[in-house]
Design a protein around this motif. Structure first.
Motif, PDB file in Angstrom:
ATOM      1  N   LEU A   1      40.115  31.183  35.800  1.00 12.55           N
ATOM      2  CA  LEU A   1      39.538  31.105  37.132  1.00 12.55           C
ATOM      3  C   LEU A   1      39.349  29.666  37.594  1.00 12.55           C
ATOM      4  O   LEU A   1      39.099  29.418  38.776  1.00 12.55           O
ATOM      5  CB  LEU A   1      38.173  31.817  37.152  1.00 12.55           C
ATOM      6  N   ASP A   2      39.471  28.721  36.683  1.00 14.98           N
ATOM      7  CA  ASP A   2      39.207  27.328  37.013  1.00 14.98           C
ATOM      8  C   ASP A   2      40.040  26.870  38.208  1.00 14.98           C
ATOM      9  O   ASP A   2      41.259  27.001  38.223  1.00 14.98           O
ATOM     10  CB  ASP A   2      39.527  26.461  35.792  1.00 14.98           C
ATOM     11  N   GLY A   3      39.333  26.380  39.230  1.00 12.96           N
ATOM     12  CA  GLY A   3      40.013  25.881  40.414  1.00 12.96           C
ATOM     13  C   GLY A   3      40.281  26.933  41.473  1.00 12.96           C
ATOM     14  O   GLY A   3      40.658  26.609  42.595  1.00 12.96           O
ATOM     15  N   GLU A   4      40.076  28.195  41.131  1.00 11.67           N
ATOM     16  CA  GLU A   4      40.321  29.278  42.081  1.00 11.67           C
ATOM     17  C   GLU A   4      39.209  29.338  43.118  1.00 11.67           C
ATOM     18  O   GLU A   4      38.065  29.006  42.846  1.00 11.67           O
ATOM     19  CB  GLU A   4      40.368  30.629  41.356  1.00 11.67           C
ATOM     20  N   VAL A   5      39.556  29.777  44.316  1.00 10.34           N
ATOM     21  CA  VAL A   5      38.552  30.015  45.337  1.00 10.34           C
ATOM     22  C   VAL A   5      38.134  31.480  45.241  1.00 10.34           C
ATOM     23  O   VAL A   5      38.966  32.374  45.333  1.00 10.34           O
ATOM     24  CB  VAL A   5      39.102  29.700  46.740  1.00 10.34           C
ATOM     25  N   GLU A   6      36.851  31.686  44.983  1.00 13.61           N
ATOM     26  CA  GLU A   6      36.353  33.032  44.736  1.00 13.61           C
ATOM     27  C   GLU A   6      35.117  33.321  45.570  1.00 13.61           C
ATOM     28  O   GLU A   6      34.517  32.424  46.156  1.00 13.61           O
ATOM     29  CB  GLU A   6      35.984  33.191  43.249  1.00 13.61           C
ATOM     30  N   LEU A   7      34.748  34.583  45.580  1.00 14.52           N
ATOM     31  CA  LEU A   7      33.528  35.002  46.259  1.00 14.52           C
ATOM     32  C   LEU A   7      32.369  34.948  45.257  1.00 14.52           C
ATOM     33  O   LEU A   7      32.424  35.572  44.210  1.00 14.52           O
ATOM     34  CB  LEU A   7      33.715  36.426  46.772  1.00 14.52           C
ATOM     35  N   ALA A   8      31.345  34.201  45.610  1.00  9.29           N
ATOM     36  CA  ALA A   8      30.186  34.097  44.727  1.00  9.29           C
ATOM     37  C   ALA A   8      29.359  35.377  44.797  1.00  9.29           C
ATOM     38  O   ALA A   8      29.540  36.207  45.686  1.00  9.29           O
ATOM     39  CB  ALA A   8      29.333  32.898  45.111  1.00  9.29           C
ATOM     40  N   VAL A   9      28.451  35.516  43.840  1.00  6.25           N
ATOM     41  CA  VAL A   9      27.582  36.694  43.766  1.00  6.25           C
ATOM     42  C   VAL A   9      26.805  36.885  45.067  1.00  6.25           C
ATOM     43  O   VAL A   9      26.555  38.002  45.501  1.00  6.25           O
ATOM     44  CB  VAL A   9      26.614  36.545  42.575  1.00  6.25           C
ATOM     45  N   CYS A  10      26.430  35.769  45.720  1.00  6.31           N
ATOM     46  CA  CYS A  10      25.623  35.832  46.937  1.00  6.31           C
ATOM     47  C   CYS A  10      26.482  36.001  48.185  1.00  6.31           C
ATOM     48  O   CYS A  10      25.957  36.188  49.278  1.00  6.31           O
ATOM     49  CB  CYS A  10      24.789  34.568  47.058  1.00  6.31           C
TER      50      CYS A  10
END
Ligand SMILES: [Zn+2]
Length: 84
Positions: free
Chosen positions: A38-47
């Protein structure tokens, strides 16, 4: 597996969910894959914020700091408590 990756809210990818006055904000990202991948990926945070994963950070450690997202800390607290 209840691991969380650490995401960094980048100023140029500011989310609608984040106030503008939070330039340094660490968020928890549910690690549905190994954190290395996942390093460097743009993801949706828990919040719900859009963040970029910072693979070499440990959420359990970061969440104890002052620049972490309060909402993410609150939502991941139960999982962290049961882990280990
Ligand atoms: Zn957050």
């Amino acid at each position: 597996m209840s691991a969380y990756a650490v995401g960094f809210a980048r100023p140029d990818r500011r989310s609608w969910a984040q106030p503008v006055d939070q330039p340094m904000s660490w968020h928890a990202v549910e690690a549905h894959r190994p954190v290395d991948e996942l390093d460097g990926e743009v993801e949706l945070a828990v919040c719900g914020a859009i963040v970029q994963v910072w693979g070499n950070q440990d959420w359990e450690r970061v969440s104890a700091g002052r620049s972490s997202c309060a909402e993410c800390v609150r939502r991941t607290a139960p999982a962290l408590r049961h882990a280990g």
